[in-house]
Design a protein around this motif. Structure first.
Motif, PDB file in Angstrom:
ATOM      1  N   LEU A 267       0.963  -1.231   0.118  1.00  0.00           N
ATOM      2  CA  LEU A 267       0.119  -0.171  -0.150  1.00  0.00           C
ATOM      3  C   LEU A 267       0.947   1.431   0.188  1.00  0.00           C
ATOM      4  O   LEU A 267       0.586   2.061  -0.810  1.00  0.00           O
ATOM      5  CB  LEU A 267      -0.735   0.044   1.247  1.00  0.00           C
ATOM      6  CG  LEU A 267      -1.752   1.422   1.293  1.00  0.00           C
ATOM      7  CD1 LEU A 267      -2.878   1.073   0.318  1.00  0.00           C
ATOM      8  CD2 LEU A 267      -2.550   1.272   2.814  1.00  0.00           C
ATOM      9  N   GLY A 268       2.067   1.300   0.958  1.00  0.00           N
ATOM     10  CA  GLY A 268       2.821   2.361   1.041  1.00  0.00           C
ATOM     11  C   GLY A 268       3.587   2.544  -0.287  1.00  0.00           C
ATOM     12  O   GLY A 268       3.631   3.982  -0.774  1.00  0.00           O
ATOM     13  N   LEU A 269       3.851   1.632  -1.011  1.00  0.00           N
ATOM     14  CA  LEU A 269       4.499   1.756  -2.250  1.00  0.00           C
ATOM     15  C   LEU A 269       3.739   2.156  -3.084  1.00  0.00           C
ATOM     16  O   LEU A 269       4.075   3.180  -3.809  1.00  0.00           O
ATOM     17  CB  LEU A 269       5.042   0.256  -2.843  1.00  0.00           C
ATOM     18  CG  LEU A 269       5.458   0.078  -4.259  1.00  0.00           C
ATOM     19  CD1 LEU A 269       7.070   0.789  -4.537  1.00  0.00           C
ATOM     20  CD2 LEU A 269       5.827  -1.420  -4.674  1.00  0.00           C
ATOM     21  N   ALA A 270       2.513   1.738  -3.382  1.00  0.00           N
ATOM     22  CA  ALA A 270       1.420   2.394  -4.395  1.00  0.00           C
ATOM     23  C   ALA A 270       1.124   3.763  -4.039  1.00  0.00           C
ATOM     24  O   ALA A 270       1.110   4.577  -4.881  1.00  0.00           O
ATOM     25  CB  ALA A 270       0.240   1.574  -4.322  1.00  0.00           C
ATOM     26  N   LEU A 271       0.932   4.225  -2.814  1.00  0.00           N
ATOM     27  CA  LEU A 271       0.391   5.325  -2.380  1.00  0.00           C
ATOM     28  C   LEU A 271       1.235   6.284  -2.202  1.00  0.00           C
ATOM     29  O   LEU A 271       1.453   7.417  -2.892  1.00  0.00           O
ATOM     30  CB  LEU A 271      -0.337   4.960  -1.209  1.00  0.00           C
ATOM     31  CG  LEU A 271      -1.456   6.102  -0.612  1.00  0.00           C
ATOM     32  CD1 LEU A 271      -2.733   6.105  -1.566  1.00  0.00           C
ATOM     33  CD2 LEU A 271      -2.190   5.874   0.632  1.00  0.00           C
ATOM     34  N   PHE A 272       2.314   6.062  -1.276  1.00  0.00           N
ATOM     35  CA  PHE A 272       3.324   7.196  -0.912  1.00  0.00           C
ATOM     36  C   PHE A 272       4.303   7.345  -1.944  1.00  0.00           C
ATOM     37  O   PHE A 272       4.518   8.589  -2.129  1.00  0.00           O
ATOM     38  CB  PHE A 272       3.846   6.811   0.426  1.00  0.00           C
ATOM     39  CG  PHE A 272       2.986   6.658   1.518  1.00  0.00           C
ATOM     40  CD1 PHE A 272       1.775   7.597   1.668  1.00  0.00           C
ATOM     41  CD2 PHE A 272       3.025   5.630   2.514  1.00  0.00           C
ATOM     42  CE1 PHE A 272       1.056   7.423   2.853  1.00  0.00           C
ATOM     43  CE2 PHE A 272       2.052   5.545   3.592  1.00  0.00           C
ATOM     44  CZ  PHE A 272       1.317   6.301   3.609  1.00  0.00           C
ATOM     45  N   LEU A 273       4.801   6.284  -2.648  1.00  0.00           N
ATOM     46  CA  LEU A 273       5.830   6.242  -3.605  1.00  0.00           C
ATOM     47  C   LEU A 273       5.385   6.763  -4.812  1.00  0.00           C
ATOM     48  O   LEU A 273       5.745   7.864  -5.667  1.00  0.00           O
ATOM     49  CB  LEU A 273       6.630   5.159  -3.623  1.00  0.00           C
ATOM     50  CG  LEU A 273       7.432   4.639  -2.190  1.00  0.00           C
ATOM     51  CD1 LEU A 273       8.403   3.596  -2.957  1.00  0.00           C
ATOM     52  CD2 LEU A 273       8.254   6.061  -1.676  1.00  0.00           C
ATOM     53  N   ASN A 274       4.421   5.870  -5.323  1.00  0.00           N
ATOM     54  CA  ASN A 274       3.956   6.061  -6.763  1.00  0.00           C
ATOM     55  C   ASN A 274       3.094   7.275  -6.929  1.00  0.00           C
ATOM     56  O   ASN A 274       2.882   7.885  -8.016  1.00  0.00           O
ATOM     57  CB  ASN A 274       3.169   4.816  -7.243  1.00  0.00           C
ATOM     58  CG  ASN A 274       4.508   3.628  -7.545  1.00  0.00           C
ATOM     59  OD1 ASN A 274       5.616   4.097  -7.445  1.00  0.00           O
ATOM     60  ND2 ASN A 274       4.070   2.413  -7.508  1.00  0.00           N
ATOM     61  N   TRP A 275       2.086   7.433  -5.964  1.00  0.00           N
ATOM     62  CA  TRP A 275       0.912   8.367  -6.220  1.00  0.00           C
ATOM     63  C   TRP A 275       1.514   9.663  -5.567  1.00  0.00           C
ATOM     64  O   TRP A 275       1.421  10.683  -6.343  1.00  0.00           O
ATOM     65  CB  TRP A 275      -0.015   8.016  -5.247  1.00  0.00           C
ATOM     66  CG  TRP A 275      -1.260   8.791  -5.364  1.00  0.00           C
ATOM     67  CD1 TRP A 275      -1.708   9.676  -4.576  1.00  0.00           C
ATOM     68  CD2 TRP A 275      -2.302   8.845  -6.603  1.00  0.00           C
ATOM     69  NE1 TRP A 275      -2.965  10.328  -5.017  1.00  0.00           N
ATOM     70  CE2 TRP A 275      -3.207   9.815  -6.170  1.00  0.00           C
ATOM     71  CE3 TRP A 275      -2.430   8.100  -7.785  1.00  0.00           C
ATOM     72  CZ2 TRP A 275      -4.306  10.079  -6.877  1.00  0.00           C
ATOM     73  CZ3 TRP A 275      -3.520   8.494  -8.418  1.00  0.00           C
ATOM     74  CH2 TRP A 275      -4.410   9.371  -8.312  1.00  0.00           C
TER      75      TRP A 275
END
Ligand SMILES: Nc1ncnc2c1ncn2[C@@H]1O[C@H](COP(=O)(O)OP(=O)(O)OP(=O)(O)O)[C@@H](O)[C@H]1O
Ligand SMILES: [Mg+2]
Lengths: 429, 266
Positions: A267-275
């Motif tokens: 979730l962190g990868l998708a949300l914080f990094l990519n988004w």
């Protein structure tokens, strides 16, 4: 009542008593059995724990020391520390080694140079740059030996093995023995372990970078999860109406606590990094991911401790004309706070030991620098342990255990403070 | 009935109605706990609410300072007025109301803070005092009025929870009167106390009556007879009978009242 009736009554009474006595025996036996089960269980747990501690400490204790070589270095007055590079210092070290063993043939020199750590020049550089007035003198300095030499000194390399199976050859052993005879090689306290960042060279590697990374990560986690968790718990417990929706929220918070931590990493990868485009490998993002993970723990613990505040206190304050917020702020929260802090510390301890979600956001990279802030690339203690455990060098084995010792010490300290906090603030009313 | 002789006849109050319940109906969810209660509470008198357990005494009492507001499933209908003003009106702030209608609970519930802070709490949150010395005076005055000053004056910093049950209850009374409410509600204030502590509280109620309107719930007929001027008898959520205490105890009109005060049911 007739006499016969009385005697039958007495007989019945006697029967009842003997039944109770027989029953009592069985009950006592059951209790004894239960106690011995308990003792066995506790004994097994303690045994497992002490085995763990014993193996880790016996593996890791030797990492507290590092073999160092006393070197005599000539710093000619022509040298200029401002312009000197790595190679220049390496030349100085090699020269010093050649001076110590002048008879070594040219083709064996490479083996001789390998006695001292590859990265020893860096310490020499730091030393000279810190004391520029040393230029022009001949100095004596203890520099780290190579990891294989260190392993030999610590007895992890068997001298009886055939030379081809040994990471230190016969010649090198002879030089080391000569150094030992001259008191020019010694095991010294390994400060690098505590003050340096990671390194490819085990003798230079330390967990300071990971510890600082862990510190920033936990700082972010604490700064986010404590206020949010406490606010959520207070709202749910003291202000929210009790209805379907709050029930649903409660169920979901409990579910969240059971979600595997790697999912939070994704979730962190998708949300914080990519988004959001936040930096990779940063404690800031690590802390945010761990916040997702610790929040349910803190909310659940905080709600439990709010629930344990007796309602009579709330009634008393309401009856005095305190507003809902005052009831909470003046009375409920101070009484619930120790429990909330205990929950938070336990949540933090979990976060400190967490690895999987941090792998997802890139905190697994090899990072030699000690991070200077929460946005610098960093790794954390458990990831450092994972990285070292994965390294082939024998010298990393003891360092892995040493890092585990450090991590465990932190965890124990945190849990201890949770217990002390509870003891200290426990109130009776 | 022995209690009858003990009825204390002191000065009656002002004769003015302080609070009035008009067709008060209370529901807990679906369940109705009070049925059309009409009850007047007179200024500077002690009104005792008596009746068997579960008949709705506490429920009625808690309507008078809107403590039922915090019970989510509780619904109050009808009207309750204080000095002619509807206390359930939209523009009435329950927080303000509770500063005027104080409450003492069945189980002594001092805050786990110092004795001083317990008493100072109300004046502080309501902003009644402007200086420390004023607050000190108010704390002392309240503790004196609750006749506990002599016992605690040397340990105002000690926790209120460390006092004996009877002392705690007097501390709670001191805490309630520190904000100078007009009405004091007491829900079985002596049920957790021994006879000596009870006697002290009863004496205290006598003194307080000079300045305050008091409503007290009690299970003790003798206590009702000793301390109150008016008695209201509740039964199964109905107000069966209300009148001068003397009359209720000597010559009740309803036979349920008769039965209850003579101990035939309860
Ligand atoms: N919070 C509540 N939720 C649901 N029902 C309630 C609640 N409080 C009281 N009741 C019900 O309302 C009725 C009246 O209760 P109340 O507490 O007013 O009785 P009481 O006369 O004070 O009794 P006691 O003398 O035992 O204190 C009872 O049937 C009780 O079960
Ligand atoms: Mg009651």
């Amino acid at each position: 009542m007739t006499d016969t009736a009385m005697t039958t009554e007495a007989i019945k009474q006697e029967e009842r008593q003997s039944k109770i006595r027989a029953n009592l025996k069985a009950r006592h036996a059951a209790e004894k059995r239960f106690r011995s089960y308990g003792l066995v269980a506790i004994g097994a747990a303690l045994l497992a724990l002490s085995t763990l501690f014993f193996t880790i400490i016996s593996n890791g204790a030797s990492a507290l020391f590092q073999t160092e070589v006393r070197m005599t270095i000539q710093l000619d007055s022509t040298l200029d520390p401002e312009t000197m590079r790595a190679g220049d210092y390496q030349i100085l070290i090699k020269k010093s080694l050649r001076d110590m063993f002048p008879d070594v043939a040219r083709r064996d020199r490479k083996d001789l140079y390998a006695v001292v750590s590859n990265g020893a020049w860096y310490e020499l550089l730091n030393h000279v740059q810190a004391n520029p007035d040393l230029v022009g003198q001949t100095i004596e300095i203890w520099l780290p030996a190579a990891d294989d030499v260190d392993m030999l000194m610590k007895g992890y390399i068997d001298r009886e093995l055939p030379e081809s199976d040994r990471r230190v050859n016969d010649q090198q052993i002879a030089w080391i023995d000569a150094l030992v005879a001259n008191d020019a090689i010694e095991k010294k306290f390994n400060t690098r372990l505590f003050t340096s960042g990671d390194s490819r060279e085990p003798e230079l590697a330390g967990f300071a970078g990971a510890a600082v990374g862990s510190f920033y990560t936990l700082l972010v986690t604490l700064a986010l999860s404590f206020p949010i968790g406490v606010a959520a718990a207070v709202y749910l417990e003291e202000f929210a109406p009790k209805n379907k929706w709050t029930d649903l929220i409660e169920v979901n918070i409990n579910n969240l606590a059971a979600v595997p931590s790697i999912v939070f990493g994704l979730l962190g990868l998708a949300l914080f990094l990519n988004w959001f485009g936040l930096p990779r490998s940063a404690p800031l993002v690590g802390g945010m991911v761990l916040t997702l993970m610790t929040l349910p723990t803190i909310i659940i613990a905080s709600r439990a401790s709010l629930k344990s505040v007796p309602p009579s206190i709330r009634e008393a304050a309401l009856g005095m004309g305190a507003s809902r917020l005052q009831v909470v702020g003046h009375h409920v929260l101070p009484l619930a706070l120790p429990g909330m802090l205990t929950g938070t510390i336990i949540g933090m301890a979990q976060a400190l030991g967490e690895t999987a979600p941090l792998l997802m956001i890139g905190m697994v990279a090899f990072i030699a620098d000690i991070p200077g802030g929460p946005t610098d690339p960093a790794t954390v203690m458990p990831v450092q342990i994972y990285l070292w455990a994965d390294s082939p060098e024998r010298a990393f084995v003891e360092r892995t255990s040493a890092a585990i010792m450090a991590l465990l010490a932190f965890l124990i300290a945190m849990n201890l403070s949770a217990v002390l906090l509870r003891k200290r603030f426990e109130r009776r009313w | 009935m022995a209690a009858v002789e003990q009825v204390v006849q002191s000065e009656p109050g002002t004769g003015r109605v302080k609070m009035r319940g008009d067709n008060v109906r209370v529901y807990y969810g679906e369940k109705q706990a009070l049925f059309d209660v009409n009850l007047d509470i007179y200024e500077r008198e002690v009104t005792a609410l008596i009746g068997p357990s579960g008949c709705g005494k506490s429920t009625f009492l808690r309507c008078l300072n809107r403590m039922n507001d915090v019970v989510e499933i509780c619904r109050v209908e009808g009207s309750i007025t204080m000095d002619g003003q509807d206390i359930y009106a939209k523009d009435v702030d329950p927080v303000h109301l509770r500063a005027q209608v104080g409450m003492v609970f069945q189980k002594p519930n001092p805050f786990p803070k110092s004795i001083y802070d317990n008493v100072a709490y109300g004046p502080r949150i309501h902003g009644l005092v402007s200086s420390k010395s004023q607050l000190d005076d108010l704390v002392e005055e309240s503790l004196r009025k609750a006749s506990i000053w002599e016992e605690v004056k040397d340990r105002l910093d000690a926790p209120g929870t460390g006092l004996s049950g009877g002392q705690q209850q007097r501390l709670c009374i001191a805490r309630a009167i520190a904000v100078k409410p007009e009405v004091i509600l007491m829900d079985e204030p002596c049920s957790a106390l021994d006879p000596i502590a009870t006697a002290k509280i009863e004496d205290l109620i006598h003194e307080l009556r000079e300045n305050y309107t008091i409503v007290i719930v009690t299970h003790s007929m003798q206590q009702a007879a000793r301390v109150s001027q008016k008695t209201a008898f509740f039964h199964l959520g109905n107000l069966v009978e209300v009148g001068d205490t003397e009359k209720i105890f000597t010559n009740p009109e309803d036979e349920r009242t008769q039965g209850y005060i003579t101990g035939r049911f309860g």
